[in-house]
Design an enzyme around this catalytic site. Structure first.
Site, PDB file in Angstrom:
ATOM      1  CB  SER A 126       9.305  -2.932  -6.957  1.00  0.00           C
ATOM      2  OG  SER A 126       8.162  -3.351  -6.260  1.00  0.00           O
TER       3      SER A 126
HETATM    4  N1  SAH Z   1       5.666  -7.017  -7.277  1.00  0.00           N
HETATM    5  C1  SAH Z   1       5.396  -5.821  -8.075  1.00  0.00           C
HETATM    6  C2  SAH Z   1       5.048  -4.624  -7.238  1.00  0.00           C
HETATM    7  C3  SAH Z   1       3.766  -4.818  -6.562  1.00  0.00           C
HETATM    8  S1  SAH Z   1       3.023  -3.335  -6.001  1.00  0.00           S
HETATM    9  C4  SAH Z   1       6.570  -5.508  -8.977  1.00  0.00           C
HETATM   10  O1  SAH Z   1       7.326  -6.400  -9.305  1.00  0.00           O
HETATM   11  O2  SAH Z   1       6.727  -4.379  -9.416  1.00  0.00           O
HETATM   12  C5  SAH Z   1       2.025  -4.071  -4.731  1.00  0.00           C
HETATM   13  C6  SAH Z   1       0.897  -4.928  -5.199  1.00  0.00           C
HETATM   14  O3  SAH Z   1       0.300  -5.499  -4.044  1.00  0.00           O
HETATM   15  C7  SAH Z   1      -0.210  -4.154  -5.919  1.00  0.00           C
HETATM   16  O4  SAH Z   1      -0.448  -4.729  -7.170  1.00  0.00           O
HETATM   17  C8  SAH Z   1      -1.404  -4.306  -4.990  1.00  0.00           C
HETATM   18  O5  SAH Z   1      -2.648  -4.391  -5.674  1.00  0.00           O
HETATM   19  C9  SAH Z   1      -1.083  -5.592  -4.268  1.00  0.00           C
HETATM   20  N2  SAH Z   1      -1.779  -5.770  -2.995  1.00  0.00           N
HETATM   21  C10 SAH Z   1      -2.060  -4.841  -2.058  1.00  0.00           C
HETATM   22  N3  SAH Z   1      -2.726  -5.390  -1.024  1.00  0.00           N
HETATM   23  C11 SAH Z   1      -2.865  -6.706  -1.314  1.00  0.00           C
HETATM   24  C12 SAH Z   1      -3.474  -7.807  -0.640  1.00  0.00           C
HETATM   25  N4  SAH Z   1      -4.052  -7.679   0.539  1.00  0.00           N
HETATM   26  N5  SAH Z   1      -3.426  -9.024  -1.231  1.00  0.00           N
HETATM   27  C13 SAH Z   1      -2.821  -9.190  -2.441  1.00  0.00           C
HETATM   28  N6  SAH Z   1      -2.238  -8.187  -3.128  1.00  0.00           N
HETATM   29  C14 SAH Z   1      -2.252  -6.956  -2.570  1.00  0.00           C
END
Ligand code: SAH
Length: 220
Positions: free
Chosen positions: A68
């Protein structure tokens, strides 16, 4: 915290510039700014992208996912903490673990759920290396929260569902705060803060955001 120092584009000056930028954009919580200043974001991205780690932008992290944008991490953390920081926080979407690392330095305990196992394993190794030991990891579908450790004083979701999963509302403690982006794929997304008082939920709509979708169903 481990003191592995960056060089060149990951120098302290570069990091300080990012913090100045977050402040200009309205982030006022000094504790959050300090934690973001000292957390080595370049270790959370591919080496090839390390020189861009302190720009205020999202970057690819493999498996079709992104780290992010720092402003969004700061903003969501600020909204989650409010005036009364939560003790125990559930994070949905560990990804590379950057948001997890920020939270782990600001609250007592973080419970983080991710559906892509290799991503979570990498995050777990890095946070361990950074000495952040107050985090528990679960490979599962975050639509279901993590019931075993509920209720949570705070829940933060870093991927966007179409609407707020009911189970997350159920796992929010009385007085708790849920920060979540919503919006269907290809549609505008909006960040929301939902607070719980007894069985009443109230909602504040915040800024427009752009997250990967919160996937339904099978784990990968
Ligand atoms: N928190 C991270 C950004 C995460 S991007 C940061 O600090 O940069 C979003 C994440 O959510 C991805 O890794 C994706 O695999 C996960 N994700 C998507 N759908 C999901 C679900 N249903 N359950 C758990 N994780 C999920």
């Amino acid at each position: 915290m481990n003191t592995r120092q960056g060089i060149g584009m990951t120098s302290q000056r570069t990091r300080d510039r990012l913090i100045d930028r977050l402040r200009e954009k309205g982030i006022a919580n000094e504790a959050i700014l300090e934690v973001m200043r000292s957390t080595p974001r370049h270790l959370f991205v591919d080496e090839a992208l390390a020189s861009r780690a302190y720009e205020d932008t999202a970057l690819p992290i493999g498996n079709g996912q992104t780290i992010s944008q720092p402003y969004i991490v700061a903003r969501m953390t600020e909204v989650l903490l409010g005036s009364h920081p939560p003790r125990r926080v559930l994070e949905v979407g560990t990804g590379c673990g950057y948001q997890t690392a920020i939270l782990a330095q600001l609250v007592e305990e973080v419970f983080t759920v991710e559906r892509v196992a290799p991503l979570q394993q990498r995050a777990r190794n890095l946070l361990y290396e950074l000495g952040l030991n107050n985090v528990r990891y679960q490979h599962s579908d975050g639509n279901w929260g993590w019931k075993k450790h509920a209720p949570y004083d705070g829940i933060i979701v870093t991927a966007a569902p179409e609407s707020v999963p009911e189970e997350l509302l159920q796992q929010l403690a009385d007085g708790g705060r849920l920060v979540i982006p919503t919006g269907g794929q290809g549609q505008a997304q909006r960040l929301r803060l939902i607070t719980r008082q007894g069985d009443e939920f109230s909602e504040t709509r915040l800024e427009a955001v752009s997250f990967v979708p919160l996937v339904q169903g099978d784990l990968s």
